[in-house]
Design a protein around this motif. Structure first.
Motif, PDB file in Angstrom:
ATOM      1  N   THR A 130      -3.914  -6.694 -25.984  1.00 51.93           N
ATOM      2  CA  THR A 130      -4.346  -5.302 -25.860  1.00 51.93           C
ATOM      3  C   THR A 130      -5.615  -5.209 -25.015  1.00 51.93           C
ATOM      4  N   SER A 131      -5.867  -6.240 -24.222  1.00 47.25           N
ATOM      5  CA  SER A 131      -7.075  -6.246 -23.396  1.00 47.25           C
ATOM      6  C   SER A 131      -6.954  -5.209 -22.284  1.00 47.25           C
ATOM      7  N   GLY A 132      -8.045  -4.929 -21.651  1.00 41.18           N
ATOM      8  CA  GLY A 132      -8.074  -3.947 -20.569  1.00 41.18           C
ATOM      9  C   GLY A 132      -7.211  -4.341 -19.387  1.00 41.18           C
ATOM     10  N   SER A 133      -6.957  -5.640 -19.218  1.00 41.17           N
ATOM     11  CA  SER A 133      -6.149  -6.066 -18.075  1.00 41.17           C
ATOM     12  C   SER A 133      -4.724  -5.523 -18.154  1.00 41.17           C
ATOM     13  N   MET A 134      -4.244  -5.187 -19.339  1.00 35.73           N
ATOM     14  CA  MET A 134      -2.898  -4.644 -19.480  1.00 35.73           C
ATOM     15  C   MET A 134      -2.827  -3.188 -19.014  1.00 35.73           C
ATOM     16  N   ASP A 135      -3.981  -2.530 -18.880  1.00 34.48           N
ATOM     17  CA  ASP A 135      -4.008  -1.145 -18.419  1.00 34.48           C
ATOM     18  C   ASP A 135      -4.053  -1.042 -16.897  1.00 34.48           C
ATOM     19  N   ARG A 136      -4.338  -2.155 -16.234  1.00 36.89           N
ATOM     20  CA  ARG A 136      -4.470  -2.126 -14.773  1.00 36.89           C
ATOM     21  C   ARG A 136      -3.111  -2.010 -14.106  1.00 36.89           C
ATOM     22  N   GLU A 137      -3.147  -1.452 -12.909  1.00 39.16           N
ATOM     23  CA  GLU A 137      -1.940  -1.364 -12.108  1.00 39.16           C
ATOM     24  C   GLU A 137      -1.899  -2.554 -11.155  1.00 39.16           C
ATOM     25  N   THR A 138      -0.725  -2.905 -10.692  1.00 41.01           N
ATOM     26  CA  THR A 138      -0.599  -3.950  -9.689  1.00 41.01           C
ATOM     27  C   THR A 138      -0.552  -3.287  -8.317  1.00 41.01           C
ATOM     28  N   SER A 139      -1.085  -3.966  -7.320  1.00 43.20           N
ATOM     29  CA  SER A 139      -1.127  -3.426  -5.968  1.00 43.20           C
ATOM     30  C   SER A 139      -0.348  -4.340  -5.031  1.00 43.20           C
ATOM     31  N   THR A 140       0.416  -3.733  -4.152  1.00 41.94           N
ATOM     32  CA  THR A 140       1.191  -4.459  -3.164  1.00 41.94           C
ATOM     33  C   THR A 140       1.048  -3.747  -1.833  1.00 41.94           C
ATOM     34  N   TYR A 141       0.864  -4.510  -0.769  1.00 45.90           N
ATOM     35  CA  TYR A 141       0.799  -3.936   0.563  1.00 45.90           C
ATOM     36  C   TYR A 141       2.172  -4.040   1.208  1.00 45.90           C
ATOM     37  N   VAL A 142       2.670  -2.909   1.730  1.00 44.00           N
ATOM     38  CA  VAL A 142       3.997  -2.824   2.325  1.00 44.00           C
ATOM     39  C   VAL A 142       3.841  -2.410   3.782  1.00 44.00           C
ATOM     40  N   LYS A 143       4.541  -3.110   4.696  1.00 47.59           N
ATOM     41  CA  LYS A 143       4.458  -2.773   6.124  1.00 47.59           C
ATOM     42  C   LYS A 143       4.881  -1.326   6.358  1.00 47.59           C
ATOM     43  N   SER A 144       4.105  -0.648   7.208  1.00 47.15           N
ATOM     44  CA  SER A 144       4.385   0.743   7.549  1.00 47.15           C
ATOM     45  C   SER A 144       3.788   1.015   8.922  1.00 47.15           C
ATOM     46  N   ASP A 145       4.539   1.671   9.795  1.00 49.24           N
ATOM     47  CA  ASP A 145       4.044   1.951  11.141  1.00 49.24           C
ATOM     48  C   ASP A 145       2.795   2.821  11.138  1.00 49.24           C
ATOM     49  N   THR A 146       2.617   3.623  10.087  1.00 47.93           N
ATOM     50  CA  THR A 146       1.476   4.538  10.035  1.00 47.93           C
ATOM     51  C   THR A 146       0.606   4.288   8.802  1.00 47.93           C
ATOM     52  N   GLY A 147       0.587   3.055   8.298  1.00 44.44           N
ATOM     53  CA  GLY A 147      -0.205   2.723   7.108  1.00 44.44           C
ATOM     54  C   GLY A 147      -1.701   2.785   7.364  1.00 44.44           C
ATOM     55  N   ALA A 148      -2.461   2.912   6.303  1.00 49.85           N
ATOM     56  CA  ALA A 148      -3.913   3.054   6.392  1.00 49.85           C
ATOM     57  C   ALA A 148      -4.653   1.727   6.270  1.00 49.85           C
ATOM     58  N   TYR A 149      -3.920   0.606   6.193  1.00 55.17           N
ATOM     59  CA  TYR A 149      -4.547  -0.711   6.027  1.00 55.17           C
ATOM     60  C   TYR A 149      -4.038  -1.669   7.086  1.00 55.17           C
ATOM     61  N   GLY A 150      -4.897  -2.632   7.442  1.00 55.69           N
ATOM     62  CA  GLY A 150      -4.527  -3.674   8.382  1.00 55.69           C
ATOM     63  C   GLY A 150      -4.845  -5.030   7.784  1.00 55.69           C
ATOM     64  N   LEU A 151      -4.300  -6.081   8.388  1.00 58.48           N
ATOM     65  CA  LEU A 151      -4.519  -7.448   7.921  1.00 58.48           C
ATOM     66  C   LEU A 151      -5.396  -8.158   8.952  1.00 58.48           C
ATOM     67  N   VAL A 152      -6.642  -8.465   8.539  1.00 55.84           N
ATOM     68  CA  VAL A 152      -7.599  -9.105   9.436  1.00 55.84           C
ATOM     69  C   VAL A 152      -8.067 -10.401   8.792  1.00 55.84           C
ATOM     70  N   GLN A 153      -7.821 -11.507   9.451  1.00 60.46           N
ATOM     71  CA  GLN A 153      -8.226 -12.836   8.979  1.00 60.46           C
ATOM     72  C   GLN A 153      -7.812 -13.078   7.525  1.00 60.46           C
ATOM     73  N   GLY A 154      -6.568 -12.704   7.204  1.00 67.31           N
ATOM     74  CA  GLY A 154      -6.012 -12.966   5.877  1.00 67.31           C
ATOM     75  C   GLY A 154      -6.396 -11.976   4.792  1.00 67.31           C
ATOM     76  N   SER A 155      -7.151 -10.936   5.127  1.00 66.74           N
ATOM     77  CA  SER A 155      -7.546  -9.933   4.131  1.00 66.74           C
ATOM     78  C   SER A 155      -7.108  -8.543   4.588  1.00 66.74           C
ATOM     79  N   TYR A 156      -6.655  -7.737   3.629  1.00 59.60           N
ATOM     80  CA  TYR A 156      -6.291  -6.358   3.944  1.00 59.60           C
ATOM     81  C   TYR A 156      -7.564  -5.523   4.017  1.00 59.60           C
ATOM     82  N   VAL A 157      -7.661  -4.703   5.065  1.00 55.78           N
ATOM     83  CA  VAL A 157      -8.857  -3.881   5.275  1.00 55.78           C
ATOM     84  C   VAL A 157      -8.460  -2.435   5.528  1.00 55.78           C
ATOM     85  N   GLN A 158      -9.363  -1.535   5.164  1.00 54.47           N
ATOM     86  CA  GLN A 158      -9.176  -0.106   5.439  1.00 54.47           C
ATOM     87  C   GLN A 158      -9.286   0.115   6.939  1.00 54.47           C
TER      88      GLN A 158
END
Length: 185
Positions: free
Chosen positions: A106-134
């Motif tokens: 019942t820890s707080g970690s069970m309340d968190r959502e999971t995040s996944t980055y999905v390729k999109s031609d008009t997405g708001a994030y990019g992949l720079v040196q192995g990290s996703y950036v705004q």
């Protein structure tokens, strides 16, 4: 068949779980899934304990107890779970102690959502040196602002911080959208 201490404890726990209100649907689902997981893990141990017989008792070894488990969705955010073990009992009148551990996370970690980055031609994030950036757009006055998914113009990312702000570099790689979901959905 005589009800075991484990069975009584399980029924007491389930009665408490199934009586919670439907407005707590997500938390109830998480708790039930934690309970189901713990119980399924313990079911792998219980048949082994139930089948333990004296070395000279060949009848018990050839007739292991039957096990069954069911989970029924009550349709109101609650569930009814049933576990049963049936079979021949040994002729001992003394109950054998069994250690059962049920873990409910019942820890707080069970309340968190999971995040996944999905390729999109008009997405708001990019992949720079192995990290996703705004990603950012450049305004008419030379200022930069975060973009939202769907932006189609030239985009930039923050490359490094200087004494008077950030340096921005044009981004030409794949773009991504951030997709979030519940852990148990």
């Amino acid at each position: 068949m005589k009800e075991s201490r484990f069975g009584r404890a399980l029924q007491t726990a389930l009665d408490g779980w199934t009586s919670q209100s439907a407005t707590q649907g997500t938390k109830v689902r998480r708790h039930v899934m934690s309970l189901v997981t713990a119980l399924m893990l313990s079911l792998f141990l219980v048949p082994g304990l139930a089948m333990a017989v004296d070395a000279g008792d060949s009848e018990g070894a050839s007739n292991p107890p039957a096990t069954s488990k069911t989970v029924v969705d009550n349709g109101d955010g609650t569930y009814t779970m049933s576990l049963s073990v049936t079979g021949q009992s040994q002729s001992s009148a003394e109950a054998s102690p069994v250690d059962v551990i049920v873990v409910l996370d019942t820890s707080g970690s069970m309340d968190r959502e999971t995040s996944t980055y999905v390729k999109s031609d008009t997405g708001a994030y990019g992949l720079v040196q192995g990290s996703y950036v705004q990603l950012y757009k450049k305004g008419s006055r030379g200022n930069y602002s975060e973009i939202q998914d769907g932006y189609q113009g030239t985009v930039y990312y923050r490359s490094n911080r200087t004494w008077n702000g950030w340096n921005y570099q044009e981004y030409t790689g794949d773009r991504y959208t951030l997709s979030e979901s519940d852990r148990l959905s």
